[in-house]
Design an enzyme around this catalytic site. Structure first.
Site, mmCIF file in Angstrom:
data_model
loop_
_atom_site.group_PDB
_atom_site.id
_atom_site.type_symbol
_atom_site.label_atom_id
_atom_site.label_comp_id
_atom_site.label_asym_id
_atom_site.label_seq_id
_atom_site.Cartn_x
_atom_site.Cartn_y
_atom_site.Cartn_z
ATOM 1 N N PHE A 251 2.145 -7.732 3.399
ATOM 2 C CA PHE A 251 3.932 -8.116 2.560
ATOM 3 C C PHE A 251 3.858 -7.348 2.100
ATOM 4 C CE2 PHE A 251 2.703 -8.688 -1.786
ATOM 5 C CZ PHE A 251 1.240 -9.512 -1.966
ATOM 6 N N ASP B 226 -12.445 -12.518 -3.444
ATOM 7 C CA ASP B 226 -12.572 -11.340 -3.007
ATOM 8 C C ASP B 226 -12.911 -9.412 -3.430
ATOM 9 O OD1 ASP B 226 -11.546 -9.388 -0.426
ATOM 10 O OD2 ASP B 226 -9.302 -9.803 -0.939
#
Ligand SMILES: *[C@@H]1O[C@H](CO)[C@@H](O)[C@H](O)[C@H]1NC(C)=O
Ligand SMILES: *[C@@H]1O[C@H](CO)[C@@H](O)[C@H](O)[C@H]1NC(C)=O
Ligand SMILES: *[C@@H]1O[C@H](CO)[C@@H](O)[C@H](O)[C@H]1NC(C)=O
Ligand SMILES: *[C@@H]1O[C@H](CO)[C@@H](O)[C@H](O)[C@H]1NC(C)=O
Ligand SMILES: *[C@@H]1O[C@H](CO)[C@@H](O)[C@H](O)[C@H]1NC(C)=O
Length: 954
Positions: free
Chosen positions: A618, A736
């Protein structure tokens, strides 16, 4: 008979004369004034006074009342009369009640001087534009006077003449909105009949006069909403005005605390103190008052909100530690607030010490250790006065108290000696009184420059002599003591010089950044630059992220389970925006900077392609260079690709990083939201991702990481995760964690980054919650991969995998490896219990000997434990810290310097850092306009590392 009749006629005549005198002869003077009054009106017909009649008293003119041919009352309220009053109005000397209110009288108010019978005068809501100076002279019977809402002496304003003090029967004085200026006259406090004083909506300044404490009858005191800066000073005097029922002080600039004895105002039903600058705690005694309405909003009140049953109350905004009435402050917060109270709540600290966690957000002068306990109080040269609070003894993790260079008085509280981790207590340059309590020899006590202690014999103050002996030893405490004030050329100041400049290296980039961004004093920027050049590391390795990281690894979305997490995030960031709007400063909640896109455009050369560091799902990450050479990383979301998911992650990063602050979590320095632009600015981590050093060191021509460094990194990560999971007062789950999200600084200490996927942990009893699956294969805990359920134990699993990577130098997942070893975790489980197999699995880049093998076995075991199949069999991060810490210790004969006093270096906001740096430089610039209460910035040092990391693969 004729004689009798004559006599009768005489009597009759006399009687007749008498009667006619009684019936018809209004005092000609009064008649004259009434006629002039009528003449001055544009609409006299509204009075309905009979024309051609010269006897207002005799023929009962409407609105006029007489007694003995003298006019005593004129009552024309609300008739809509327009016009002026005759200047000789005060010749109606028998007037005792005047009702002129709510008309459109204009022009000069005539003097009322000498109206000694006048008791009631209502002149409010007209257009009178001047009031003569002698208006109040000789109003000896006056009881009620109202001049509200008249534009009196508008250009210069006017003040109440002292002559009003002769009106000793005055009970109500209402002078609202009529251009009063100057101070409230002292004599009003001594008027023994005055029950109502309404002076709202004027331009008054100064304080409430001390004489008001004598006012035992005053019930209504309205001083609210003065224009200009308004009334100021303390409101202490109100506590002795025992008859008060309504106290309106809102909309002024009152300072200081709400007096603790406000509880003695036992008739008070209506209290409005909002929109002032009151500090301190809400006195508990307030709850005992018969209040029906209470307004405290828009002050700087702190501490808890007492429980109350007032029907109307407003409390926010303020700086309370909790938003629920009755909820107590955290113990650390209570102790620090006690401290603050005893130094009289300096505004600068009040505006910084907000919320219920000194370790979240940045409390000026308070530093925390890795377990979120306050370990440092450093308020050197803060102009503090007052005394030292015994409550400080409750902050039992304190290692440093530096209060040098202030105006503190009184003794050092004896229970401060109970602070068992205290290393340094510096109260030099104050006015501390004896006795000095006896501290243990491990505490360095600096007492220089306290005149009262000078006289004390050395025997009576052993710490003094202690300090000089321990000062000469290379003890950790003397080494780490913060810089002494530049003014005192004591031994210690010299000792600490070298350390000081080290501190400067660390803080300057941050200070520069803030100065630059805030566009402050060109001088300071110049000075800052100069300093920076001298000390800054000469070069930066720009790429923080491992370019060859197989980050491509799929992130799959298993389900679209929405949960509380994201909405919470969104809420919290809109709150932030609100608070920034209110304060008109470019700062959100915990001090993250909103940086203008233009600035970021400039520093990245308009996002020039050559500044591109990486490109991902992104956005693109750019290198930015500030004017002074400081490098930053700017992650830019491109307008074209703004998806809901990307926006969520953007918001998530801001929300998380502005809530959590920790030495081992990477810092967000700022962000921009303008139009379609979404930019995040991070500190720059010179050595890049851990994955780079583990897996690609050869191709990148790096040195392989030594075992000692790996241990350190493991511990740093464990501490960062421990904080994230529990100590941040709210549980966060990273989701993560992996070696490419662990960034390394020049000191080879690690920080966790990439908070785009972070979730608020489950609340209360819940152990886990379902989410969209995200994360990276190879690090995913089985239950997460299968069911999407996350808990802190999901992160623990990932941490275990990172440990395996540290041990083996192999990536978590490598499709090119034979099937047996493709998944590191699976393979590691098969070999970990065999010493032999383990030996062969160890990263060949490590130089393994007997001693290292011992710790390697422990780490292998921990890695296995962390990756247990069942989440509840995995330890929490605290356990990992406990296992790792002693191993790190063992490999470091000396305690890690950065570990213990991190508060000084890492948590000090801007002003303080600048101060420290000035002191080190021996310069004496004053940055009084550098108001850090408004703009403290995330104050993480490290050579401005880039830690954007998540650009790829998203
Ligand atoms: C109001 O203004 C007039 C004219 O400017 C001045 O004479 C008068 O003293 C002022 N009134 C007061 C109370 O100061
Ligand atoms: C003491 O400090 C407080 C808070 O900064 C300040 O308001 C007050 O004026 C100071 N008092 C003196 C005597 O300097
Ligand atoms: C202490 O107070 C005195 C007088 O109030 C003032 O002159 C002096 O500068 C103050 N010292 C410090 C360090 O604030
Ligand atoms: C220190 O003393 C104060 C009052 O004297 C007391 O409230 C506090 O509990 C004491 N703290 C400790 C840790 O002993
Ligand atoms: C305090 O001590 C210094 C040095 O020991 C001395 O010069 C000074 O005169 C002393 N002052 C007082 C008030 O005793």
């Amino acid at each position: 008979m004729g004689k009798n009749r004559r006599k009768l006629v005489q009597v009759f005549t006399v009687a007749l004369c008498f009667v006619s005198a009684v019936l018809s002869t209004t005092d000609p003077g009064d008649l004259n004034i009434l006629n002039e009054f009528k003449k001055g009106l544009q609409n006299p017909e509204l009075l309905k006074w009979p024309s051609g009649d010269n006897d207002p008293c005799g023929s009962n003119w409407p609105h006029v009342f007489c007694s003995a041919n003298r006019v005593t009352q004129i009552q024309v309220a609300n008739l809509g009369l327009k016009g002026t009053l005759p200047s000789n109005f005060n010749q109606l000397t028998m007037l005792y009640n005047l009702g002129f209110q709510r008309n459109q009288f204009s022009g000069a108010l005539p003097s009322f001087s000498g109206l000694s019978q006048l008791q009631f005068a209502f002149l409010d809501y007209n257009q009178f534009d001047t009031i003569p100076f002698d208006f109040f002279d000789g109003l000896t019977s006056l009881q009620v006077l109202s001049l509200d809402s008249n534009p009196l002496n508008a250009t210069t304003g006017w003040s109440i003449p002292d002559k009003l003090g002769d009106s000793v029967q005055l009970t109500n004085l209402s002078l609202m909105s009529c251009n009063l200026v100057g101070q409230i006259p002292d004599f009003l406090g001594t008027m023994s009949s005055l029950k109502g004083l309404m002076l709202s909506y004027n331009n008054l300044s100064g304080g409430i006069p001390a004489t008001f404490s004598q006012s035992s009858v005053l019930q209504l005191l309205w001083l609210n909403d003065q224009s200009g800066s308004g009334l100021s000073g303390s409101i202490d005097v109100i506590a002795s005005m025992l008859s008060l029922t309504q106290l309106w002080l809102h909309g002024n600039s009152f300072t200081g605390t709400i007096p603790t004895n406000i509880g003695s105002l036992s008739s008070l039903t209506d209290l409005k103190l909002n929109n002032n600058q009151l500090v301190g705690l809400i006195p508990e005694s307030l709850s005992s008052l018969p209040l029906q309405s209470l307004s405290l909003s828009n002050n700087m009140l702190m501490g808890p909100i007492p429980v109350s049953n007032f029907s109307k109350s407003s409390y926010f905004p303020n700086s309370f530690c909790q938003s629920t009435p009755g909820a107590p402050c955290a113990p650390q917060v209570s102790a620090l607030l006690d401290f603050l109270g005893d130094v009289n709540y300096p505004v600068k600290l009040v505006s910084s010490w907000t919320g219920n966690d000194p370790c979240q957000g940045s409390w000026l002068g308070a530093g925390c250790d890795s377990s979120s306990k306050v370990s440092v109080i450093n308020l050197r040269s803060y102009n503090l006065n007052g005394t030292l609070s015994p409550s400080v003894a409750k902050l039992d993790s304190l290692t440093v108290i530096n209060l040098g260079g202030n105006n503190l008085t009184g003794p050092i509280p004896s229970n401060w000696t109970e602070l068992k981790f205290l290393k340094l207590l510096d109260v030099s340059g104050n006015d501390i009184d004896p006795p000095v309590p006896k501290f243990s020899s491990s505490v360095k006590v600096v007492l220089d420059g306290n005149s009262a202690l000078n006289a004390t014999s050395p025997a009576a103050s052993p710490p003094l002599s202690n300090s000089s002996t321990s000062g000469s030893q290379p003890s950790p405490s003397s080494d780490r003591s913060p810089p002494s004030s530049s003014g005192s050329p004591n031994h210690q100041a010299k000792n600490s010089n070298s350390k000081t400049s080290k501190v400067v290296v660390i803080i300057v980039p941050v200070a520069c950044f803030a100065l630059l961004t805030l566009l402050i004093l060109p001088l300071s920027v110049y000075y800052c630059k100069k300093k920076k050049r001298r000390n800054a590391p000469t070069s930066y390795v720009v790429h923080p992220r491992d370019p060859s990281d197989p980050e491509n690894m799929v992130k799959i979305v298993v389900s679209n389970n929405t949960n509380g997490g994201l909405s919470t995030l969104t809420e919290s960031s809109s709150q932030s925006r609100d608070s920034s709007r209110m304060g008109e400063s470019h700062v959100i909640e915990v001090g993250n900077l909103i940086i203008s896109v233009q600035v970021l455009r400039n520093v990245t050369k308009n996002f020039a392609p050559e500044n591109e560091l990486g490109r991902g799902g992104f956005g693109v990450v750019y290198k930015g260079e500030l004017d002074d050479g400081t490098q930053i990383a700017v992650k830019r979301m491109e307008a074209g690709v703004i998806s809901t998911k990307a926006l969520d992650e953007f918001q998530s990063e801001i929300a998380v990083l502005s809530k959590v602050r920790h030495r081992h979590l990477v810092s967000l320095l700022g962000y921009s939201i303008e139009g379609n632009e979404r930019l995040l600015v991070y500190e720059y981590m010179p050595q890049g991702a851990l994955s780079k050093h583990l897996f690609h060191w050869k191709s990148l021509k790096l040195e392989p990481l030594s075992w000692k460094r790996r241990l350190n990194i493991a511990l740093d990560v464990a501490r960062g995760m421990e904080y994230l999971h529990g100590l941040a007062h709210q549980s966060f789950i990273h989701r993560d964690l992996k070696s490419s999200n662990i960034l390394i600084g020049d000191d080879y200490r690690a920080k966790i980054s990439d908070f785009g996927l972070v979730k608020f942990g489950p609340h209360g009893g819940e152990k886990s919650m379902a989410t969209r699956l995200a994360g990276t294969f190879g690090y995913l805990a089985p239950e997460y991969a299968v069911t999407g359920k996350i808990s802190t134990k999901t992160d623990v699993f990932s941490f275990g995998v990172v440990l395996m990577e540290l041990l083996t130098g192999l990536t978590a997942l490598d499709e090119d490896r034979p099937e047996e070893t493709r998944y590191l975790a699976a393979w590691f489980w098969r070999i970990k219990s065999s010493k032999e197999k383990l030996m062969t699995a160890i990263d060949p880049a490590l130089d393994v000997n007997e001693e290292t093998f011992e710790t390697i076995s422990i780490i292998a075991e921990l890695a296995g434990h962390c990756t247990a199949r069942e989440p509840n069999q995995r330890p929490d991060m605290g356990h990992a810290v406990n296992v790792l810490a002693p191993l790190v210790e063992k490999w470091k004969p000396f305690k890690d310097d950065t570990e213990e006093y991190s508060g000084i270096d890492y948590n000090l906001p801007l002003t303080q850092m600048v101060q420290g740096w000035q002191e080190a430089e021996g310069k004496d610039y004053s940055y009084t306009n550098l108001d850090d209460s408004k703009g403290s910035i995330p104050s993480r040092p490290a050579g401005f590392a880039d830690s954007f990391t998540s650009a790829d693969g998203r």
